[in-house]
Design an enzyme around this catalytic site. Structure first.
Site, PDB file in Angstrom:
ATOM      1  N   SER A 206     -10.849  -0.195   8.323  1.00 57.16           N
ATOM      2  CA  SER A 206     -11.441   0.468   9.448  1.00 57.16           C
ATOM      3  C   SER A 206     -11.138   0.268  10.997  1.00 57.16           C
ATOM      4  O   SER A 206     -10.726  -0.884  10.988  1.00 57.16           O
ATOM      5  CB  SER A 206     -12.823   0.366   9.403  1.00 57.16           C
ATOM      6  OG  SER A 206     -13.204  -1.121   9.662  1.00 57.16           O
ATOM      7  N   THR A 207     -11.292   1.104  11.715  1.00 54.36           N
ATOM      8  CA  THR A 207     -11.076   0.938  13.343  1.00 54.36           C
ATOM      9  C   THR A 207     -11.819  -0.433  13.764  1.00 54.36           C
ATOM     10  O   THR A 207     -11.324  -0.928  14.709  1.00 54.36           O
ATOM     11  CB  THR A 207     -11.185   1.991  14.086  1.00 54.36           C
ATOM     12  OG1 THR A 207     -10.377   3.141  13.554  1.00 54.36           O
ATOM     13  CG2 THR A 207     -10.805   1.923  15.631  1.00 54.36           C
ATOM     14  N   VAL A 209     -12.919  -2.931  12.099  1.00 51.03           N
ATOM     15  CA  VAL A 209     -12.411  -4.238  11.669  1.00 51.03           C
ATOM     16  C   VAL A 209     -10.861  -4.571  12.443  1.00 51.03           C
ATOM     17  O   VAL A 209     -10.510  -5.567  12.559  1.00 51.03           O
ATOM     18  CB  VAL A 209     -12.431  -4.503  10.120  1.00 51.03           C
ATOM     19  CG1 VAL A 209     -11.769  -5.641   9.607  1.00 51.03           C
ATOM     20  CG2 VAL A 209     -13.990  -4.210   9.646  1.00 51.03           C
ATOM     21  N   GLY A 210     -10.340  -3.362  12.535  1.00 52.11           N
ATOM     22  CA  GLY A 210      -9.229  -3.523  13.096  1.00 52.11           C
ATOM     23  C   GLY A 210      -8.964  -4.121  14.431  1.00 52.11           C
ATOM     24  O   GLY A 210      -8.289  -4.847  14.901  1.00 52.11           O
ATOM     25  N   GLU A 227      -3.374  -0.117  10.466  1.00 49.69           N
ATOM     26  CA  GLU A 227      -3.386   1.411   9.866  1.00 49.69           C
ATOM     27  C   GLU A 227      -4.846   1.647   9.754  1.00 49.69           C
ATOM     28  O   GLU A 227      -5.631   1.003   8.884  1.00 49.69           O
ATOM     29  CB  GLU A 227      -2.910   1.353   8.379  1.00 49.69           C
ATOM     30  CG  GLU A 227      -1.073   1.162   8.585  1.00 49.69           C
ATOM     31  CD  GLU A 227      -0.512   2.234   9.365  1.00 49.69           C
ATOM     32  OE1 GLU A 227      -1.134   3.283   9.524  1.00 49.69           O
ATOM     33  OE2 GLU A 227       0.744   1.959   9.529  1.00 49.69           O
ATOM     34  N   CYS A 261      -8.046   8.036   4.468  1.00 51.08           N
ATOM     35  CA  CYS A 261      -7.873   7.969   5.891  1.00 51.08           C
ATOM     36  C   CYS A 261      -7.107   9.273   6.332  1.00 51.08           C
ATOM     37  O   CYS A 261      -7.303   9.535   7.713  1.00 51.08           O
ATOM     38  CB  CYS A 261      -7.073   6.524   6.235  1.00 51.08           C
ATOM     39  SG  CYS A 261      -5.251   6.929   5.457  1.00 51.08           S
ATOM     40  N   GLU A 351     -15.721   8.990  11.287  1.00 47.86           N
ATOM     41  CA  GLU A 351     -15.029   9.237  10.161  1.00 47.86           C
ATOM     42  C   GLU A 351     -16.051   9.134   9.193  1.00 47.86           C
ATOM     43  O   GLU A 351     -16.837   8.128   8.885  1.00 47.86           O
ATOM     44  CB  GLU A 351     -13.816   8.098   9.862  1.00 47.86           C
ATOM     45  CG  GLU A 351     -13.241   8.095   8.444  1.00 47.86           C
ATOM     46  CD  GLU A 351     -12.071   7.027   8.542  1.00 47.86           C
ATOM     47  OE1 GLU A 351     -12.822   5.809   8.596  1.00 47.86           O
ATOM     48  OE2 GLU A 351     -11.165   7.209   8.052  1.00 47.86           O
TER      49      GLU A 351
HETATM   50  P1  NAD Z   1     -12.732  -2.455   6.095  1.00 47.37           P
HETATM   51  O1  NAD Z   1     -12.172  -2.478   7.409  1.00 47.37           O
HETATM   52  O2  NAD Z   1     -14.008  -2.667   5.912  1.00 47.37           O
HETATM   53  O3  NAD Z   1     -12.111  -3.426   5.207  1.00 47.37           O
HETATM   54  C1  NAD Z   1     -10.544  -3.625   5.034  1.00 47.37           C
HETATM   55  C2  NAD Z   1     -10.134  -4.735   4.764  1.00 47.37           C
HETATM   56  O4  NAD Z   1     -10.488  -5.648   5.679  1.00 47.37           O
HETATM   57  C3  NAD Z   1     -10.848  -5.340   3.460  1.00 47.37           C
HETATM   58  O5  NAD Z   1     -10.127  -6.373   2.608  1.00 47.37           O
HETATM   59  C4  NAD Z   1     -12.061  -6.383   4.028  1.00 47.37           C
HETATM   60  O6  NAD Z   1     -12.396  -7.406   2.983  1.00 47.37           O
HETATM   61  C5  NAD Z   1     -11.164  -6.940   5.299  1.00 47.37           C
HETATM   62  N1  NAD Z   1     -12.119  -7.391   6.340  1.00 47.37           N
HETATM   63  C6  NAD Z   1     -13.232  -7.223   6.686  1.00 47.37           C
HETATM   64  N2  NAD Z   1     -13.791  -7.719   7.679  1.00 47.37           N
HETATM   65  C7  NAD Z   1     -12.852  -8.679   8.040  1.00 47.37           C
HETATM   66  C8  NAD Z   1     -12.478  -9.378   9.161  1.00 47.37           C
HETATM   67  N3  NAD Z   1     -13.493  -9.589  10.169  1.00 47.37           N
HETATM   68  N4  NAD Z   1     -11.196  -9.794   9.465  1.00 47.37           N
HETATM   69  C9  NAD Z   1     -10.390  -9.839   8.477  1.00 47.37           C
HETATM   70  N5  NAD Z   1     -10.388  -8.896   7.197  1.00 47.37           N
HETATM   71  C10 NAD Z   1     -11.682  -8.221   7.182  1.00 47.37           C
HETATM   72  O7  NAD Z   1     -12.416  -0.980   5.366  1.00 47.37           O
HETATM   73  P2  NAD Z   1     -12.688  -0.603   3.983  1.00 47.37           P
HETATM   74  O8  NAD Z   1     -14.113   0.025   4.128  1.00 47.37           O
HETATM   75  O9  NAD Z   1     -12.178  -1.209   3.013  1.00 47.37           O
HETATM   76  O10 NAD Z   1     -11.762   0.891   3.970  1.00 47.37           O
HETATM   77  C11 NAD Z   1     -11.810   1.972   4.521  1.00 47.37           C
HETATM   78  C12 NAD Z   1     -11.314   2.103   5.977  1.00 47.37           C
HETATM   79  O11 NAD Z   1      -9.808   1.992   5.847  1.00 47.37           O
HETATM   80  C13 NAD Z   1     -11.451   3.446   6.573  1.00 47.37           C
HETATM   81  O12 NAD Z   1     -11.897   3.507   7.885  1.00 47.37           O
HETATM   82  C14 NAD Z   1     -10.239   4.145   6.347  1.00 47.37           C
HETATM   83  O13 NAD Z   1      -9.706   4.984   7.267  1.00 47.37           O
HETATM   84  C15 NAD Z   1      -9.148   2.967   6.328  1.00 47.37           C
HETATM   85  N6  NAD Z   1      -7.750   3.441   5.850  1.00 47.37           N
HETATM   86  C16 NAD Z   1      -6.810   3.384   6.891  1.00 47.37           C
HETATM   87  C17 NAD Z   1      -5.212   3.916   6.093  1.00 47.37           C
HETATM   88  C18 NAD Z   1      -4.389   3.969   7.072  1.00 47.37           C
HETATM   89  O14 NAD Z   1      -3.236   3.739   6.392  1.00 47.37           O
HETATM   90  N7  NAD Z   1      -4.281   4.366   8.326  1.00 47.37           N
HETATM   91  C19 NAD Z   1      -5.303   3.993   4.838  1.00 47.37           C
HETATM   92  C20 NAD Z   1      -6.554   3.677   3.839  1.00 47.37           C
HETATM   93  C21 NAD Z   1      -7.883   3.395   4.520  1.00 47.37           C
END
Ligand code: NAD
Length: 449
Positions: A206-207, A209-210, A227, A261, A351
């Site tokens: 997710s944006t 957490v990114g 991503e 995504c 989203e």
């Molecule tokens: P998320 O951001 O909650 O988690 C993604 C990963 O990050 C998981 O492994 C999680 O355990 C880890 N994480 C969580 N908190 C963290 C932190 N503080 N530090 C480091 N790592 C941490 O996302 P999600 O709910 O698993 O996935 C859905 C999101 O992913 C949506 O926003 C979707 O758009 C995005 N996504 C983007 C792409 C792309 O290529 N652009 C592809 C697939 C999914």
């Protein structure tokens, strides 16, 4: 403990020990110890090992597909497609290993050359929506470039990554090169981001957490590839083949139950054909087959958790234009839903990550471009028109990284994938991904005094 649940049945399918900070540090240490070993493997041999891994994924295609389907609640046909791509990704990077060369640059009194060096230990953090598929996009180029790695799958979907780790060893890739950790993002993920011996974080998620990953990486000037989320537009002009566009549109949002995504969750339709297109779209959406994920003909499964279902439901604030059916019984089901909206509504701005599409009318080409770009995101999008010049004009004007014309397609093994704006930066797949997992070194050799 991590409890792994099948979202289609709500049955517990695994209970796993969870890594903490100590285990993360140990995994990074293993990857660091394996780095000189892996670097010393010749590019051709690295390619051979990656090729063997690709072949093993093919040999275990059905097993991995079943694991992915059960763990993520995916229809089995979709899971099979994703695992097929995993093998293709490893084949692609197996072939790419020894085909990236440095340069020689004309300079005075010497010879100047560049090398592509690996980064060292990389941390790969991936989401639950395409678990092994997205992991492979990062593993392939990481290994091809000579890095060792620690992979953290999402806590909800760790099973396919654990099975892959076994296949990595079976392929003959030395121990310690690929390490998989099951654990929480807030603990394992954060530690990888903070760890001084991790050179880069390849992150998909997710944006929100990114942002945190980017902030955390600043401390050690880590490289990051992000991503992130999307809110992509599917733009249908009046001169499009409306039947074709309407038949394709549901699959651009409802594939993977909208947990994609690249979901084209804003369907922008030229006002003069809006009513006709809406009718066609409702008919096409009604035909999406939702239900038993083990049935080969099923097209849409459940959402990942009950909590996520509540979040998705909160986006449907008005009576929808269409609401589909869901199976009775257990599972985190949510129906295919079409709502009429303006681009200022929450459903069009945030989203949803579920099977909810917003239909939005536009007046002309300039209006379509304005609305499509009126979002903080910039990942993907589609343009439907029979006018080739317009298609390219609009594609150039859209602020998004991955576009398709008269198609829903977003992802191909050999072409770059990634976002503009708050959808992130860096590119995965294709030869472009290799840039993100290597560093350019320049060496000048004086040949005259
Ligand atoms: P998320 O951001 O909650 O988690 C993604 C990963 O990050 C998981 O492994 C999680 O355990 C880890 N994480 C969580 N908190 C963290 C932190 N503080 N530090 C480091 N790592 C941490 O996302 P999600 O709910 O698993 O996935 C859905 C999101 O992913 C949506 O926003 C979707 O758009 C995005 N996504 C983007 C792409 C792309 O290529 N652009 C592809 C697939 C999914």
């Amino acid at each position: 403990m991590t409890v792994v649940v099948n979202p289609a049945t709500e049955a517990t399918i695994a209970t796993l020990a969870e890594a903490g900070v100590e285990e993360t540090d140990a995994a990074v240490a293993r990857a660091r110890a394996a780095y000189p070993v892996w670097r010393a493997v010749s590019p051709a041999d690295r390619g051979r090992l990656l090729r063997r891994l690709a072949t093993l994924v093919e040999e275990h295609h059905e097993e991995l597909s079943q694991i992915e389907s059960r763990n993520a609640g995916k229809p089995i046909s979709g899971a099979r497609g994703e695992i097929g791509m995993v093998a293709d990704v490893f084949h692609f990077y197996a072939g790419a290993v020894d085909k990236r060369h440095g340069e020689t640059i004309p300079v005075a009194r010497g010879v100047d050359m560049t090398f592509r060096e690996p980064l060292g230990v990389v941390g790969l953090i991936v989401p639950w929506n395409f678990p092994l598929n997205i992991a492979s996009w990062k593993l392939g180029p990481s290994l091809a470039c000579g890095n060792t790695l620690v992979l953290k799958p999402a806590e909800l979907t760790p099973l396919s990554a654990l099975r892959l780790a076994e296949l990595v060893l079976e392929a003959g890739i030395p121990e310690g090169v690929v390490n998989v950790l099951v654990g929480k993002g807030s603990i394992v993920g954060r530690r990888l981001v903070a760890h001084p011996d991790v050179a880069k974080i390849g992150f998909t998620g997710s944006t929100e957490v990114g942002r945190e990953v980017m902030r955390g990486a600043a401390e050690t000037i880590k490289r990051v590839t992000l991503e992130l989320g999307g809110k992509s537009a599917n733009i249908v002009f009046a001169d499009a083949d409306l039947e074709q566009a309407a038949a394709a549109a549901p699959y651009a949002v409802f594939d993977n139950a909208g947990q994609d995504c690249c979901a084209r969750s804003r369907i922008l339709v030229e006002r003069s054909v809006y009513d006709r297109f809406a009718d066609l779209l409702v008919t096409a959406t009604r035909a999406v087959k939702v239900g038993d994920t083990t049935d080969e003909s099923t097209e849409m499964g459940p959402l990942i958790t009950a909590q996520h279902r509540d979040t998705v439901a909160s986006f449907v604030e008005t009576e929808p234009l269409f609401r589909g059916e869901t199976p009775d019984g257990p599972g985190f089901w949510f129906p295919c839903t079409l709502v009429e909206a303006s681009n200022d509504d929450r459903v069009a701005r945030e989203e949803v990550f579920g099977p909810v599409a917003a239909l939005i009318p536009f007046d002309d080409e300039a209006d379509a471009i304005r609305i499509a770009n009126d979002t903080p995101y910039g990942l993907s999008g589609s343009i439907w028109t029979e006018n080739g010049a317009r298609a390219l004009r609009v594609a150039r004007a859209l602020e998004a990284g991955v576009l398709s014309i008269n198609s829903n397609s977003s992802v191909r093994v050999s072409t770059p994938f990634g976002g503009f704006k708050q959808s992130g930066f860096g590119r995965e797949l294709g030869l472009h991904a290799l840039d993100g997992y290597s560093e350019v070194k320049n060496v000048y050799y004086a040949t005259e005094g």
